[in-house]
Design a protein around this motif. Sequence first.
Motif, PDB file in Angstrom:
ATOM      1  N   ALA A 347       0.003   0.739  -1.986  1.00 51.09           N
ATOM      2  CA  ALA A 347       1.137   1.312  -1.255  1.00 51.09           C
ATOM      3  C   ALA A 347       1.417   2.747  -1.673  1.00 51.09           C
ATOM      4  O   ALA A 347       1.868   3.550  -0.865  1.00 51.09           O
ATOM      5  N   ASN A 348       1.165   3.061  -2.937  1.00 46.83           N
ATOM      6  CA  ASN A 348       1.623   4.343  -3.462  1.00 46.83           C
ATOM      7  C   ASN A 348       0.595   4.927  -4.422  1.00 46.83           C
ATOM      8  O   ASN A 348       0.550   4.563  -5.598  1.00 46.83           O
ATOM      9  N   PRO A 349      -0.231   5.882  -3.954  1.00 45.21           N
ATOM     10  CA  PRO A 349      -1.265   6.445  -4.838  1.00 45.21           C
ATOM     11  C   PRO A 349      -0.676   7.226  -6.005  1.00 45.21           C
ATOM     12  O   PRO A 349      -1.354   7.432  -7.012  1.00 45.21           O
ATOM     13  N   ASP A 350       0.604   7.629  -5.897  1.00 44.07           N
ATOM     14  CA  ASP A 350       1.256   8.406  -6.953  1.00 44.07           C
ATOM     15  C   ASP A 350       2.106   7.529  -7.869  1.00 44.07           C
ATOM     16  O   ASP A 350       2.999   8.023  -8.551  1.00 44.07           O
ATOM     17  N   TRP A 351       1.830   6.221  -7.884  1.00 44.55           N
ATOM     18  CA  TRP A 351       2.613   5.277  -8.662  1.00 44.55           C
ATOM     19  C   TRP A 351       2.720   5.716 -10.131  1.00 44.55           C
ATOM     20  O   TRP A 351       3.809   5.737 -10.703  1.00 44.55           O
ATOM     21  N   ALA A 352       1.594   6.097 -10.757  1.00 43.25           N
ATOM     22  CA  ALA A 352       1.619   6.439 -12.191  1.00 43.25           C
ATOM     23  C   ALA A 352       2.430   7.709 -12.435  1.00 43.25           C
ATOM     24  O   ALA A 352       3.206   7.785 -13.392  1.00 43.25           O
ATOM     25  N   ASN A 353       2.286   8.692 -11.568  1.00 43.28           N
ATOM     26  CA  ASN A 353       3.075   9.914 -11.744  1.00 43.28           C
ATOM     27  C   ASN A 353       4.561   9.655 -11.524  1.00 43.28           C
ATOM     28  O   ASN A 353       5.400  10.279 -12.174  1.00 43.28           O
ATOM     29  N   ALA A 354       4.886   8.721 -10.633  1.00 43.64           N
ATOM     30  CA  ALA A 354       6.298   8.377 -10.416  1.00 43.64           C
ATOM     31  C   ALA A 354       6.868   7.747 -11.685  1.00 43.64           C
ATOM     32  O   ALA A 354       7.984   8.060 -12.105  1.00 43.64           O
ATOM     33  N   VAL A 355       6.076   6.872 -12.321  1.00 41.64           N
ATOM     34  CA  VAL A 355       6.507   6.257 -13.582  1.00 41.64           C
ATOM     35  C   VAL A 355       6.702   7.348 -14.636  1.00 41.64           C
ATOM     36  O   VAL A 355       7.699   7.379 -15.361  1.00 41.64           O
ATOM     37  N   PRO A 363       8.534   0.375  -3.667  1.00 38.82           N
ATOM     38  CA  PRO A 363       8.296  -1.070  -3.775  1.00 38.82           C
ATOM     39  C   PRO A 363       6.973  -1.468  -3.112  1.00 38.82           C
ATOM     40  O   PRO A 363       6.480  -0.754  -2.241  1.00 38.82           O
ATOM     41  N   VAL A 364       6.458  -2.606  -3.540  1.00 36.15           N
ATOM     42  CA  VAL A 364       5.172  -3.065  -3.023  1.00 36.15           C
ATOM     43  C   VAL A 364       5.368  -3.761  -1.691  1.00 36.15           C
ATOM     44  O   VAL A 364       6.191  -4.656  -1.569  1.00 36.15           O
ATOM     45  N   GLU A 365       4.637  -3.333  -0.714  1.00 32.45           N
ATOM     46  CA  GLU A 365       4.603  -4.091   0.531  1.00 32.45           C
ATOM     47  C   GLU A 365       3.156  -4.472   0.735  1.00 32.45           C
ATOM     48  O   GLU A 365       2.308  -3.606   0.907  1.00 32.45           O
ATOM     49  N   PHE A 366       2.883  -5.740   0.670  1.00 31.35           N
ATOM     50  CA  PHE A 366       1.489  -6.142   0.730  1.00 31.35           C
ATOM     51  C   PHE A 366       1.323  -7.420   1.517  1.00 31.35           C
ATOM     52  O   PHE A 366       2.041  -8.379   1.325  1.00 31.35           O
ATOM     53  N   GLU A 367       0.375  -7.384   2.395  1.00 27.62           N
ATOM     54  CA  GLU A 367       0.056  -8.562   3.189  1.00 27.62           C
ATOM     55  C   GLU A 367      -1.459  -8.672   3.144  1.00 27.62           C
ATOM     56  O   GLU A 367      -2.147  -7.648   3.251  1.00 27.62           O
ATOM     57  N   ARG A 368      -1.984  -9.885   2.979  1.00 26.27           N
ATOM     58  CA  ARG A 368      -3.434 -10.014   2.926  1.00 26.27           C
ATOM     59  C   ARG A 368      -4.034  -9.687   4.279  1.00 26.27           C
ATOM     60  O   ARG A 368      -3.630 -10.230   5.293  1.00 26.27           O
ATOM     61  N   LYS A 369      -4.938  -8.761   4.258  1.00 25.42           N
ATOM     62  CA  LYS A 369      -5.666  -8.397   5.477  1.00 25.42           C
ATOM     63  C   LYS A 369      -7.143  -8.493   5.134  1.00 25.42           C
ATOM     64  O   LYS A 369      -7.546  -8.424   3.992  1.00 25.42           O
ATOM     65  N   TRP A 370      -7.928  -8.577   6.157  1.00 30.19           N
ATOM     66  CA  TRP A 370      -9.376  -8.587   5.939  1.00 30.19           C
ATOM     67  C   TRP A 370      -9.787  -7.343   5.172  1.00 30.19           C
ATOM     68  O   TRP A 370     -10.472  -7.389   4.173  1.00 30.19           O
ATOM     69  N   VAL A 371      -9.339  -6.201   5.647  1.00 27.67           N
ATOM     70  CA  VAL A 371      -9.632  -4.942   4.958  1.00 27.67           C
ATOM     71  C   VAL A 371      -8.295  -4.335   4.557  1.00 27.67           C
ATOM     72  O   VAL A 371      -7.391  -4.236   5.374  1.00 27.67           O
ATOM     73  N   ILE A 372      -8.158  -3.978   3.287  1.00 28.97           N
ATOM     74  CA  ILE A 372      -6.920  -3.359   2.829  1.00 28.97           C
ATOM     75  C   ILE A 372      -6.948  -1.886   3.232  1.00 28.97           C
ATOM     76  O   ILE A 372      -7.852  -1.145   2.833  1.00 28.97           O
ATOM     77  N   THR A 373      -5.984  -1.483   4.034  1.00 28.93           N
ATOM     78  CA  THR A 373      -5.890  -0.069   4.393  1.00 28.93           C
ATOM     79  C   THR A 373      -4.811   0.556   3.526  1.00 28.93           C
ATOM     80  O   THR A 373      -3.623   0.274   3.713  1.00 28.93           O
ATOM     81  N   PRO A 374      -5.193   1.358   2.567  1.00 28.60           N
ATOM     82  CA  PRO A 374      -4.201   1.868   1.620  1.00 28.60           C
ATOM     83  C   PRO A 374      -3.483   3.107   2.136  1.00 28.60           C
ATOM     84  O   PRO A 374      -3.961   3.763   3.061  1.00 28.60           O
ATOM     85  N   ALA A 375      -2.366   3.408   1.491  1.00 26.97           N
ATOM     86  CA  ALA A 375      -1.710   4.696   1.731  1.00 26.97           C
ATOM     87  C   ALA A 375      -2.584   5.785   1.126  1.00 26.97           C
ATOM     88  O   ALA A 375      -3.308   5.553   0.162  1.00 26.97           O
TER      89      ALA A 375
END
Length: 376
Positions: A347-355, A363-375
Amino acid sequence: MADTASPLFAPLQLASVSIPNRIAIAPTTRQVADEDGTPTGEMGRYWARRVQGGCGLVITEGVYFADRWNAKGYPHQSGICNRKHIDAWRTITDMIHAEGGIALMQLQHAGRLADPLYFQDGNPAYSASDTQSSGYVIFTDSEEEKELRGWTDPLPLRRYEPARALSLLEIEDLADSFARAAVRAIEAGFDGVEVHGANGFLIDNFFNSAVNVREDAFGGCPMKRANFALLVCRRVRQAVGAEKIITLRLSQDRIDGLQDHYAGGVAEARDIATALKDAPVDALHWGSFGWDDNRDPNSDEIIPAVMRAASGKPMIVNGGVHDAAAALRVLESGAGDMVSVGRPLFANPDWANAVRAGKPPAPVEFERKWVITPAT
Ligand SMILES: Cc1cc2nc3c(=O)[nH]c(=O)nc-3n(C[C@H](O)[C@H](O)[C@H](O)COP(=O)(O)O)c2cc1C
């Protein structure tokens, strides 16, 4: 930098490699490799972007490493079997290193969860014993997968074929096959490898008392069930030398049993970790969907803390570590030396920098998909 987050941003030395901080990208399969297993530029961009976003270590998705052994687990899984794979991975490790990240390839043999679509030469699935997974209900939104498997229901049962026990000779051969794959990973520019010993795949089949009913040196008590993992790690170490990183991934969760737990509870976790004391690995990696959930009604001990103490190894802790407070709790509780983060990074490629900046990560929004399409 927020002061409270600072221990997460101290370097960690594993083997001869200094990892710039304590936040790793957890292995997460997104099924976007080419159908022949060649990893794609999109995968490199995914990881490099998250290193740019503050993560110090990339642990790749589980990578199958040999056609002959029916190691492949699902369509569009990446491989490390041949020159074409090595060259494509080299482009990816260059992208990760250019951002200052360290990279480990996770080596996976699917064991009894091998995908029958890719069985080679009439060989069966392989496991610790003659066994068959009861499968699991899977959500799929993929027309490609429905067509491949002949599914019409959007919630079909994913089934597996009966697997056959590896012979003692095959166990030796397969440990060597892991080691040759590790050499290919190093040739592709990786700083080391993670041996996948979790989630219901081959090495975990040996750890699992419900699957492993062998009566030889590789079955029986937890110490003996750990012997296959030990053998693989020893062969990999001989092949890659002392300088490269080797980690070993462990879990109670299984793809075909998300709430599985060690039959012997926390005590069994301790026995397994004790058996791994002499394993030539630089760290263990606890994988879970809740890092402090031990699923043992008779104990309140935290499994990665128990395993870290019993093995004497650094521990990477994964599962539900979704904000700075949880990440710090891992380090301060003695459960781990590093955290690895999966879904929040979709969901958030900048998660570590935000921390690091003391900002609450998205927040995490995640639903199982065949292919994960990331931000991006
Ligand atoms: C889509 C998806 C793919 C995953 N693929 C792998 C994998 O290839 N290897 C592995 O060891 N774990 C894999 N996992 C498990 C994750 O590494 C991790 O344990 C899980 O997402 C919980 O951590 P989180 O709360 O940080 O997401 C996968 C999880 C998800 C959701």
